[in-house]
Design a protein around this motif. Structure first.
Motif, PDB file in Angstrom:
ATOM      1  N   LEU A  43      -7.241 -19.326 -67.925  1.00  0.00           N
ATOM      2  CA  LEU A  43      -8.390 -20.319 -67.515  1.00  0.00           C
ATOM      3  C   LEU A  43      -8.175 -21.448 -67.657  1.00  0.00           C
ATOM      4  N   ALA A  44      -6.789 -22.329 -68.111  1.00  0.00           N
ATOM      5  CA  ALA A  44      -6.230 -22.461 -67.889  1.00  0.00           C
ATOM      6  C   ALA A  44      -6.138 -24.487 -67.160  1.00  0.00           C
ATOM      7  N   TRP A  45      -5.797 -23.631 -65.872  1.00  0.00           N
ATOM      8  CA  TRP A  45      -6.046 -24.116 -64.944  1.00  0.00           C
ATOM      9  C   TRP A  45      -7.178 -24.768 -64.425  1.00  0.00           C
ATOM     10  N   LEU A  46      -8.004 -23.994 -64.746  1.00  0.00           N
ATOM     11  CA  LEU A  46      -9.764 -25.169 -64.099  1.00  0.00           C
ATOM     12  C   LEU A  46      -9.770 -26.844 -65.019  1.00  0.00           C
ATOM     13  N   PRO A  47      -9.968 -26.676 -66.806  1.00  0.00           N
ATOM     14  CA  PRO A  47      -9.835 -28.096 -66.505  1.00  0.00           C
ATOM     15  C   PRO A  47      -8.607 -29.182 -66.489  1.00  0.00           C
ATOM     16  N   PHE A  48      -7.048 -28.410 -66.354  1.00  0.00           N
ATOM     17  CA  PHE A  48      -6.335 -28.644 -66.387  1.00  0.00           C
ATOM     18  C   PHE A  48      -6.674 -29.887 -64.999  1.00  0.00           C
ATOM     19  N   LEU A  91      -9.846 -33.667 -70.925  1.00  0.00           N
ATOM     20  CA  LEU A  91     -10.235 -32.262 -70.090  1.00  0.00           C
ATOM     21  C   LEU A  91      -8.717 -31.619 -69.940  1.00  0.00           C
ATOM     22  N   VAL A  92      -7.923 -32.470 -69.512  1.00  0.00           N
ATOM     23  CA  VAL A  92      -6.009 -32.369 -69.801  1.00  0.00           C
ATOM     24  C   VAL A  92      -5.398 -31.657 -70.967  1.00  0.00           C
ATOM     25  N   LEU A  93      -6.163 -32.311 -72.289  1.00  0.00           N
ATOM     26  CA  LEU A  93      -5.490 -31.904 -73.304  1.00  0.00           C
ATOM     27  C   LEU A  93      -6.878 -30.824 -74.001  1.00  0.00           C
ATOM     28  N   TRP A  94      -7.559 -30.238 -72.830  1.00  0.00           N
ATOM     29  CA  TRP A  94      -8.828 -29.322 -73.757  1.00  0.00           C
ATOM     30  C   TRP A  94      -8.156 -27.890 -73.202  1.00  0.00           C
ATOM     31  N   THR A  95      -6.585 -27.752 -72.447  1.00  0.00           N
ATOM     32  CA  THR A  95      -6.479 -26.500 -71.766  1.00  0.00           C
ATOM     33  C   THR A  95      -5.415 -26.597 -73.033  1.00  0.00           C
TER      34      THR A  95
END
Length: 168
Positions: free
Chosen positions: A54-59, A43-47
């Motif tokens: 929107l990157a803050w959400l999976p991070f 999930l962190v890498l998915w950012t």
């Protein structure tokens, strides 16, 4: 604290109590936290491939999942079952710690349960029966080499003279 619970401080040194075996959980208990941690890393890498706004959400979710996985792994790591020449006890807890003790004289029966996957991977579960109705040391799960640990307890009980002499 991170290295593990301080078992030696619970010993009755003046009475001659010594550790016969300190039992950590079998490695299988770390599989789910490891899978959870892998999900958190993903999930962190998915950012890196998500839109910047929107990157803050999976991070954030990834960090929470990683923290939860770490907590689960630490909880298992801090759970110890100890066999001494006088008693058995369990110490567990990460931030607060609980200690449950049973003198060898109170152990009436030990049931060793080995499910199929436990037999294949080398672990089992202990269930202690004592004169007390319910105690904090009834079920000890995911014990590696359960037959050896059971024999160690039986040897300590026999050597202490609590069960009477052996009949040949």
């Amino acid at each position: 604290m991170l290295a593990g619970p301080d078992i030696r401080r619970h010993l009755l040194r003046e009475e001659g109590e010594v550790i016969v075996d300190e039992v950590r959980h079998h490695w299988i208990v770390y599989v789910l936290p490891a899978l959870e941690a892998a999900l958190g890393v993903a999930l962190v890498l998915w950012t890196a491939v998500v839109r910047a706004d929107l990157a803050w959400l999976p991070f954030s979710v990834g960090l929470c999942v990683l923290a939860h996985a770490g907590w689960r792994a630490m909880r298992e790591h801090m759970d110890r079952f100890v066999i001494t020449n006088m008693r058995v006890f369990r110490v567990h807890g990460v931030l607060s710690q609980q200690l449950a003790t049973m003198p060898l004289t109170r152990i009436l029966d030990i049931t060793v349960s080995k499910p199929l996957h436990g037999r294949l991977l080398g672990f089992g579960h202990f269930c202690f029966e004592s004169a007390a109705q319910e105690q904090g040391l009834r079920d000890i799960t995911y014990v590696g080499r359960p037959d050896e640990r059971d024999l160690a307890i039986q040897r300590v009980v026999q050597r202490s003279g609590l069960r009477g002499p052996r009949v040949h």
